[in-house]
Every structure is written in structure tokens, then in C-alpha cells.
Enzyme design. Sequence first.
Site, short mmCIF file in Angstrom:
data_model
loop_
_atom_site.label_atom_id
_atom_site.label_comp_id
_atom_site.label_asym_id
_atom_site.label_seq_id
_atom_site.Cartn_x
_atom_site.Cartn_y
_atom_site.Cartn_z
N ASP A 164 1.05 -1.74 -0.36
CA ASP A 164 0.32 -0.24 0.34
C ASP A 164 0.84 1.14 0.09
OD1 ASP A 164 -2.04 1.46 0.52
OD2 ASP A 164 -2.50 0.76 2.14
N ARG A 198 -11.67 2.25 9.09
CA ARG A 198 -10.64 2.13 8.06
C ARG A 198 -10.98 3.54 7.14
NH1 ARG A 198 -6.21 -0.08 4.89
NH2 ARG A 198 -4.42 -0.35 6.21
N LYS A 215 -1.28 -8.62 -4.81
CA LYS A 215 -1.91 -8.65 -3.40
C LYS A 215 -3.38 -8.32 -3.80
CE LYS A 215 -0.95 -7.84 1.29
NZ LYS A 215 -0.25 -7.50 2.73
N TRP A 216 -4.28 -8.99 -3.44
CA TRP A 216 -5.42 -8.14 -2.86
C TRP A 216 -6.29 -7.94 -1.55
CZ3 TRP A 216 -9.30 -9.04 -8.23
CH2 TRP A 216 -10.11 -8.08 -8.37
N ASP A 217 -6.73 -6.89 -1.74
CA ASP A 217 -6.93 -6.83 -0.13
C ASP A 217 -8.02 -6.61 0.10
OD1 ASP A 217 -6.30 -6.67 2.39
OD2 ASP A 217 -4.28 -5.60 2.58
N ASP A 232 -2.54 -10.80 9.48
CA ASP A 232 -1.92 -9.79 9.66
C ASP A 232 -0.51 -9.65 11.06
OD1 ASP A 232 -2.33 -8.47 7.21
OD2 ASP A 232 -3.38 -6.75 8.85
#
Length: 738
Positions: free
Chosen positions: A355, A434, A468-470, A540
Amino acid sequence: MKQIRPIAFIAALFLSLLCQAQEMIRISTSDHEMVMAAYNAGPVHFVYWGEKVQGDAFPFQPGKNQPDTQDDITPRIYPSYGGRHYLTPALRLTHSDGVLTTDLVYAGHTVSVLDENRKETVISLKDRIYPVTVSVRFLAYQKENVIAQSVTLSHSEPSQVVVESIASSFIPFHADSYWLTHFNGTWAHEMQLEEERLTHGQKVIESKKGVRATQSENPSFILSLDGPLAEDSGEVYAGALAWSGNYRLVFELDETGRLGVTSGINPFASELILEPGKYLETPQMILSYSPAGAGQLSRNMHDWARRYGMTHGDVLHPVLLNSWEGAYFTFDEKTIIDMIDKAASAGVEMFVLDDGWFGNRHPRNGDNAGLGDWQVNRKKLPRGIDHLADHAVSKGMRFGIWIEPEMVNPDSDLAHKHPEWIVRSGEREVLTMRNQWLLDLTNPEVQDFIVKTFDEVLGQSDNISYVKWDANRHVDNVGSTYLPADRQSHFWYEYVRRLYDVYERIRAKHPDIMIQLCSSGGGRLDYGALKYHDEFWASDNTNALDRIYIQHSTNLLFPAIATGSHVSTSPNHQTDMLIPLKFRFDVAMGGRLGMELQPSSLVGEEYEFSCKAIAVYKDFVRPLVQLGDLYRLESPYSGTGWSSHMHVAKDKSEAVMFAYCMKYNGRTTFFSTRLKGLDPESVYKVEEINEGNVPSFPAGTLTSTGDYLMKVGLQLRIDKPFSSCVLKISKIPCSDSQ
């Protein structure tokens, strides 16, 4: 002598003919089978699930009659609400005339051989009165000993039918006792194992989060009959719902001593209106059975997952460095270039930029802005992503990048341009989580935007090979400006179905791209989403001690090849715990090895050890962990303070064993264990690899038969917190062992 009245004689004759007309439907894999008893225009009973029964004959034994009604209480394969069936129904409809009951009877079945390994059985049920059809599908995977069950519903009533609830499967059991193993947790504490003995009534495991649906609980379970779950003994059953949205698993023990397990989409606020001529399909419930404990059950699921439940499950996955904990949002081009250079010199095979790389008018310098604006931040990266990707490739590495395409920050161009794309509940406040909102995937324009975003992100460089698909929030105050007012309850179902459509479109265009499944860690860990991904981010929490528990539970049903497991810095960023580098590596090697730190922090002996550990993993450990069979030796949940497992090559020629000490065990105690999965007649050489300063294997090098290693076992010197051992076990050719 008591006389038989004519009407009783006729009824007895009718029942006899009916019994003769029954058909036994056997759904078999290599080692186990389900058996159903079907009557013409009558019920279909679920008779048996267990070890495969030899021979063609399988006589049906009717169950005890229900008091007062004299109905056979043998469970039906797919109980609907209606009649004298009082367990949680698998199906509940409101018909077009307002009638609330449904009575399903046998209407035929078909068996299709799809290929050398897959056979599909479809049992058709219909309502006795209404033109409603339910097709119950069983897809049997022969070699893997897995059966996937799903249901398709259709009707031709005059107008719409309301589907109040529809499950993917109903499985009945009959035993003296039932022990349920399931998983719970939240962010940084996912997949914590719990076991309990089921008592009368209901045990419900469910999610109403919509997205990140597995962050607290997981739609999977293991059921052990007549005793607690054991690794190598006892009848055990597993189920894992392939669905990424709201789910509900109901375990209901009734007064007959039977346990009914109903699994599927959660009916919470999810009434589905089904028009005539349309059909509704449920997600698959992935099921497996073992007569020999949890170990074989896991190996069944892992074999199935590598072949059918994930993408590229037969290809070794690279060692990677992810930038997140090493840089967070604060980086520039030099920061990333330096990380790539240091990682490449240590033997890392892929660099993933996490990110923070995007947004210009709303720069992504924190989690409060820029999400949705997928253009490179030119202030941070003036030469763009292509320069970084080319540099990684020039160093012999591959390059990956992070996205979160389902979400948007209020402070973004996208949110300002398309407020109608945001999930909202009428005029109520759109709540943030968030600092972000959720895009409405039921809207085709949003679906197109996400596919376009994926294409454009990859279009920044021909050398991007990993994404990376979050997804870092779930659904609250649900509502859609796209769906009609009378279809708002369709949101939960449609969001997931359209997400899968997006995945399908992306995979069709980019079949070779590696995609990681991430959702605040393990918030989307299910076989519905994993089908389209190469791996998942289990948590995480990168703290090695916590990861022992998380990975142990996760790998009960999900394979190690897909489990991203990273070495992070000490003290750990989530727990502040100080853990030696060797222990961190030894734990991370139990999955797809990666690193989550600033590589420049590794200097001197730590850097040298890291290079050696990565080389050992790539040379010997990786193919065994990622493609071999998992055997658990000591559970971290046992309370002994030790944990151990091993991975064995399919041909039993090699194995790697991991052992960890998680607490001080005293000067007079020691760890010993018997190995598993080896060839008893072969001779093996056992030696320690990835050694620390003090050897953990007192024998040094040991040569013995597989029989000895599995009956006598090994002793290790790991009695202090964070001591660990990795053993290389290699078969010695016959000529060398004589």
C-alpha cells in the site's frame, strides 16, 4: 388368532411394493461413499456416509417410526420446511400463493463421468403439488476422497417465489457423542482452534459481515464421532463452505440422538425473490471423511485444494519480500530500490510493493486518502512502477503490487465522481471503517471499474507478475442504489456472485498472474475465493509464536503451499515480542516463505543466516512443504509447550520435520516424538538443517529405518522458549545402506 383386516393387508402390500421400488444411490470416491435410498414419488433418505462398502448390494434398513405419526424418522437428504420434519430445514420457501410449506419427493437422478477423477451425481427432487424443482448435486473427486455438494432451485409457478433460506448441504449423523472442532478469532488472532462436545439443541456458527466474512469465524469444521478429535484415529468428517459472504453452519442434536448439520448461505436479511423460469444456485460445500483421524482428513483436503481449490496449486511458489512492515506508507523510489537490491542479494525471488504507491490529488500517505484513485504517485515514484519492476527483473527477481479495488476513501476522486457507487442504506449516514467505504459490486459499472482497474494496474509494466488483493472492511448499513427497492435483500448474495464474476473475467485475461487473497489478513479465507487465487495471507500478525497456532489451525483444512508465512522484525510490530531470527525462519518455512521487514536491518550474522536459510528453503524444504503430505506430530494446543509437524514427499523419499519450543519446559524434561508417513522398510538419513549456534539434534546424524523412526522416534534439545529444530530426512539408496 388375530385377523388382518383387508385395509391393513392392502397397506402392508403397498408398503412392500414401495420398498421394492426403492433405489439405492451410491456416491463414491476411492475410499468412502455416501448412500441414499430413493422411492418413486416418495422421500429420498440419507442412509450412510463412511468407509466404502464392498459389493453391489446395499440393503436399506428403515429407521424407527416417529411416535404418534408412525413416520420413518430416517433423515431426508434435503429437508424442506413442511411435513413432520422439525430440524432446521435446508430449504424454506414462500410460494406464489403465500403457502409456506414445501414437500420434496424423488423425481429421478443422473450420474455423469466428467473425467477420470470426477463423477457427478444429480438427484432431482420436486414438490408434490407445486412446480418446484430442487437438484442436489454431488461431485465426487475419486483420488482426493472429497465430495462437493451444492443445490440448484427452479420453479414455474405463476409468479415469484420467495426463498427464505436455502442451504448447500444437509448431513445427518448418528453416534453416541459428537465433538466439534471449529475456528474463531479476529484481526491478528485468526483461526484459533476450539473443540467442544455438542449437546442437545443448536450450535450455530455464522457471519453477517458480508465482506471479511471469515475474520471472526470460519465457515469450516471438523466433526469427530464418539470422542475428541485425534490425529491418527477415529471417524472424522470435514466441511468447508466455498462462499465469501454471509454464511451459517447449524449443528442440531435432536431427541433421537441424531445430529443434523446444515450448511450454506446465511438467511439473515437475505430473502431472495425467484422469478418463474429462473434458477438459484448455492455455493459448494466441500466435504471429506477419514476413518483414521484428522491427519488423513487434512491430506485429503490439501490434495483436493492443490488440484481444484486454488490457482497454480501444482507450481512451487516464490520466496518474496513484501514492503509493508519495512516501509509502510513512508517511502520513495530509493527506499524501494534499496529494498529490492538487498532482498535480491539474499536470494529472495520476488518483491511486492504494498500500500501507498498511488494517488496524486489525494496522495496515499496514510489510510485516509487516495483509495480508488489508481494512478501512480509521481512525487514518491517519479519514474513510475515500470522502473521499479524493470529493476527487480534486472536483479533476477519478479515484481508484485498491492491493490484494494472493492473499497474507496471518501477523500478520493472516485468517491467524488461516483457517490452512487457507494454501499449506502437510503438516506442514513455512510459509515466509514479504516477511513473507507465499500463499492457496490451489485452494480455492473462497479464490476467493470474493478476489472478495468486490475488491467490498468498491470498495464503499468509488463514485468508485474503478482498482485496482492486486499479488502479491509466489511458491510454495515447495507443498501444499494442500483438494486430495486424490492430487491435490497439480494445484496448479500449478489455482491459475492458478482465478485466471483469479476474474478472469472480477470482470470480469463490474466491466467498466469499470481494473486494473493488478503482481507485484513485472514478475513476472506474460504474455498469460494481461494479458487481464483494462488495463496492467502493468513494473518497480519507476523509474530512467529502466534503464527504457530494460526498456521496449525489453518492447515487443518487449507494447504501450506497457499499459506503466506513471513519472517518479520524483532521486536514484532504487532506484539512487541523479541524472538530469535532462527525461530522466526523455522516457523515461516512451514508455509510459503517470505519476509516482511526492512532488509537493511539484517546485518552481519543475521544477514548471513537469512541468506543461508532462504537457500535451504529453496533447495530442500520448499518442494516438501508446498507439494508434500502434512503429518502433525505435536499440536501447539496440547499444552505441552511444544509443537511439531513434518512434510513428506509423495514417494516417501524425503521429508522435513519442524519442531518448536514455545515455553520453558524445565531442566529435566525433553522433547521426543515418533515420525510419521515414512516407508517402514526404507533406510533414512536424518540431519539438522538451518542450524543455529547450538545444535538442537543431539544425535548429530542418524541413519535408521523408517520403521525405527516411526516406532522409536527422535529426541531433540529444544527446552527453552524459542528454541527450534528443522530436520532433513532423506532415503538412502539400497546399495548405500548395506
